[in-house]
Scaffold this active site. Structure first.
Site, PDB file in Angstrom:
ATOM      1  N   ARG A  55      -7.518   1.111  -5.559  1.00 53.77           N
ATOM      2  CA  ARG A  55      -5.746   1.719  -5.649  1.00 53.77           C
ATOM      3  C   ARG A  55      -5.837   1.492  -3.751  1.00 53.77           C
ATOM      4  O   ARG A  55      -6.855   1.709  -3.355  1.00 53.77           O
ATOM      5  CB  ARG A  55      -6.010   3.105  -6.111  1.00 53.77           C
ATOM      6  CG  ARG A  55      -6.538   3.145  -7.444  1.00 53.77           C
ATOM      7  CD  ARG A  55      -6.222   4.458  -8.265  1.00 53.77           C
ATOM      8  NE  ARG A  55      -6.821   4.799  -9.624  1.00 53.77           N
ATOM      9  CZ  ARG A  55      -5.550   4.002 -10.746  1.00 53.77           C
ATOM     10  NH1 ARG A  55      -4.378   3.460 -10.977  1.00 53.77           N
ATOM     11  NH2 ARG A  55      -5.622   4.630 -11.863  1.00 53.77           N
ATOM     12  N   ASP A  56      -3.992   1.798  -3.260  1.00 55.10           N
ATOM     13  CA  ASP A  56      -4.101   1.901  -2.061  1.00 55.10           C
ATOM     14  C   ASP A  56      -4.358   3.414  -2.426  1.00 55.10           C
ATOM     15  O   ASP A  56      -4.335   4.271  -3.101  1.00 55.10           O
ATOM     16  CB  ASP A  56      -2.461   2.126  -2.493  1.00 55.10           C
ATOM     17  CG  ASP A  56      -2.124   0.985  -0.690  1.00 55.10           C
ATOM     18  OD1 ASP A  56      -1.485   0.360  -0.523  1.00 55.10           O
ATOM     19  OD2 ASP A  56      -2.182   1.895  -0.248  1.00 55.10           O
ATOM     20  N   ILE A  57      -5.086   3.467  -0.236  1.00 58.73           N
ATOM     21  CA  ILE A  57      -5.285   4.793  -0.182  1.00 58.73           C
ATOM     22  C   ILE A  57      -4.211   6.010   0.406  1.00 58.73           C
ATOM     23  O   ILE A  57      -5.154   6.778   0.539  1.00 58.73           O
ATOM     24  CB  ILE A  57      -6.461   4.559   1.714  1.00 58.73           C
ATOM     25  CG1 ILE A  57      -6.951   4.931   1.340  1.00 58.73           C
ATOM     26  CG2 ILE A  57      -5.488   3.992   2.356  1.00 58.73           C
ATOM     27  CD1 ILE A  57      -8.747   5.024   2.616  1.00 58.73           C
ATOM     28  N   ASN A 112       3.867  -8.323   2.007  1.00 61.46           N
ATOM     29  CA  ASN A 112       4.100  -8.188   2.108  1.00 61.46           C
ATOM     30  C   ASN A 112       3.725  -9.892   3.573  1.00 61.46           C
ATOM     31  O   ASN A 112       2.700  -9.866   3.829  1.00 61.46           O
ATOM     32  CB  ASN A 112       3.891  -7.055   3.444  1.00 61.46           C
ATOM     33  CG  ASN A 112       4.987  -5.943   3.129  1.00 61.46           C
ATOM     34  OD1 ASN A 112       5.527  -6.251   1.987  1.00 61.46           O
ATOM     35  ND2 ASN A 112       3.850  -5.155   3.099  1.00 61.46           N
ATOM     36  N   VAL A 126      -3.215  -5.201   7.100  1.00 64.70           N
ATOM     37  CA  VAL A 126      -4.124  -5.954   6.309  1.00 64.70           C
ATOM     38  C   VAL A 126      -4.066  -7.230   6.412  1.00 64.70           C
ATOM     39  O   VAL A 126      -3.117  -7.800   5.463  1.00 64.70           O
ATOM     40  CB  VAL A 126      -4.596  -5.412   5.265  1.00 64.70           C
ATOM     41  CG1 VAL A 126      -6.309  -6.370   5.218  1.00 64.70           C
ATOM     42  CG2 VAL A 126      -5.016  -3.889   5.434  1.00 64.70           C
ATOM     43  N   HIS A 179      -2.702  -9.753  -0.311  1.00 68.39           N
ATOM     44  CA  HIS A 179      -2.954  -9.205  -1.135  1.00 68.39           C
ATOM     45  C   HIS A 179      -1.329  -8.270  -1.985  1.00 68.39           C
ATOM     46  O   HIS A 179      -0.383  -8.190  -1.256  1.00 68.39           O
ATOM     47  CB  HIS A 179      -3.069  -7.263  -1.339  1.00 68.39           C
ATOM     48  CG  HIS A 179      -2.715  -7.051   0.296  1.00 68.39           C
ATOM     49  ND1 HIS A 179      -3.178  -7.624   1.800  1.00 68.39           N
ATOM     50  CD2 HIS A 179      -1.709  -6.114   0.824  1.00 68.39           C
ATOM     51  CE1 HIS A 179      -2.032  -6.622   2.726  1.00 68.39           C
ATOM     52  NE2 HIS A 179      -0.968  -6.136   2.231  1.00 68.39           N
ATOM     53  N   HIS A 184       0.483  -5.435  -3.657  1.00 70.79           N
ATOM     54  CA  HIS A 184       1.018  -3.986  -4.100  1.00 70.79           C
ATOM     55  C   HIS A 184       1.753  -4.643  -5.228  1.00 70.79           C
ATOM     56  O   HIS A 184       2.923  -5.301  -5.578  1.00 70.79           O
ATOM     57  CB  HIS A 184       2.356  -3.558  -3.383  1.00 70.79           C
ATOM     58  CG  HIS A 184       1.791  -3.527  -1.597  1.00 70.79           C
ATOM     59  ND1 HIS A 184       1.108  -2.266  -1.031  1.00 70.79           N
ATOM     60  CD2 HIS A 184       1.570  -4.608  -0.548  1.00 70.79           C
ATOM     61  CE1 HIS A 184       0.642  -2.793   0.184  1.00 70.79           C
ATOM     62  NE2 HIS A 184       1.396  -4.474   1.108  1.00 70.79           N
TER      63      HIS A 184
HETATM   64  P1  AMP Z   1       0.215  -4.081   4.321  1.00 65.49           P
HETATM   65  O1  AMP Z   1       1.266  -3.012   5.368  1.00 65.49           O
HETATM   66  O2  AMP Z   1       0.911  -4.219   3.099  1.00 65.49           O
HETATM   67  O3  AMP Z   1      -0.702  -5.194   4.776  1.00 65.49           O
HETATM   68  O4  AMP Z   1      -0.636  -3.109   3.072  1.00 65.49           O
HETATM   69  C1  AMP Z   1      -1.835  -3.049   3.503  1.00 65.49           C
HETATM   70  C2  AMP Z   1      -2.136  -1.723   2.524  1.00 65.49           C
HETATM   71  O5  AMP Z   1      -3.881  -1.778   2.650  1.00 65.49           O
HETATM   72  C3  AMP Z   1      -1.528  -0.837   2.894  1.00 65.49           C
HETATM   73  O6  AMP Z   1      -0.341   0.231   1.648  1.00 65.49           O
HETATM   74  C4  AMP Z   1      -2.898   0.640   3.171  1.00 65.49           C
HETATM   75  O7  AMP Z   1      -2.598   2.283   2.777  1.00 65.49           O
HETATM   76  C5  AMP Z   1      -4.269  -0.260   1.915  1.00 65.49           C
HETATM   77  N1  AMP Z   1      -5.228   0.460   3.116  1.00 65.49           N
HETATM   78  C6  AMP Z   1      -5.732   0.180   3.878  1.00 65.49           C
HETATM   79  N2  AMP Z   1      -6.753   0.656   3.893  1.00 65.49           N
HETATM   80  C7  AMP Z   1      -7.589   0.685   2.927  1.00 65.49           C
HETATM   81  C8  AMP Z   1      -8.509   1.104   2.525  1.00 65.49           C
HETATM   82  N3  AMP Z   1      -9.516   1.586   2.752  1.00 65.49           N
HETATM   83  N4  AMP Z   1      -8.690   1.161   0.699  1.00 65.49           N
HETATM   84  C9  AMP Z   1      -7.539   1.060   0.538  1.00 65.49           C
HETATM   85  N5  AMP Z   1      -5.974   0.278   0.393  1.00 65.49           N
HETATM   86  C10 AMP Z   1      -5.940   0.771   2.326  1.00 65.49           C
END
Ligand code: AMP
Ligand code: ZN
Length: 113
Positions: A28-30, A86, A95, A99, A101
């Protein structure tokens, strides 16, 4: 490697896992942007969809199969959902471990802002 999602795969950073197999982890996204907001990632590090090579083909099929299974489990397979990746700064990538979403559970507009 100094990669947050590699650390999640390794269990060094906690996450709420919803799916795991040999190739794929989903958690799950944080900072959820919808009732369902899950990140589906390959366990093997690759920085983004722009860096994919032929050897990643199996990982991609596994990711999309996992996403469909997760969507069913989340109860959004019928109502619909998005799978978004993205790539780069202006797209909002923060990140740099590939990944997808998986977002659903509410109506969404098009195009994204
Ligand atoms: P992006 O901006 O497409 O690179 O997405 C990165 C996603 O990672 C964002 O939606 C963040 O909310 C999510 N995120 C960052 N750190 C964590 C974490 N420790 N656990 C879960 N999701 C995270
Ligand atoms: Zn990584």
């Amino acid at each position: 490697m100094d990669c947050l999602f590699c650390k999640i795969v390794a269990g060094e950073v906690p996450s709420e896992t919803v799916f795991e197999d040999d190739a794929v982890l989903a958690f799950r996204d944080i900072n959820p942007q919808a009732p369902t907001h899950i990140l589906v990632i390959p366990k093997d590090h690759v920085a983004s969809a722009a860096e994919l090579e032929d050897r990643h083909a199996g990982d991609l099929v596994a990711i999309f199969k996992a996403a469909a299974e997760i969507a069913s489990a989340e109860g959004i397979a019928q109502t619909g959902y998005r799978l978004i990746t993205n790539i780069g700064r202006e797209a909002g990538q923060t990140v740099f471990h590939l990944h997808f979403h998986l977002i659903g559970g509410r109506p969404m507009g098009w195009p994204p802002g």
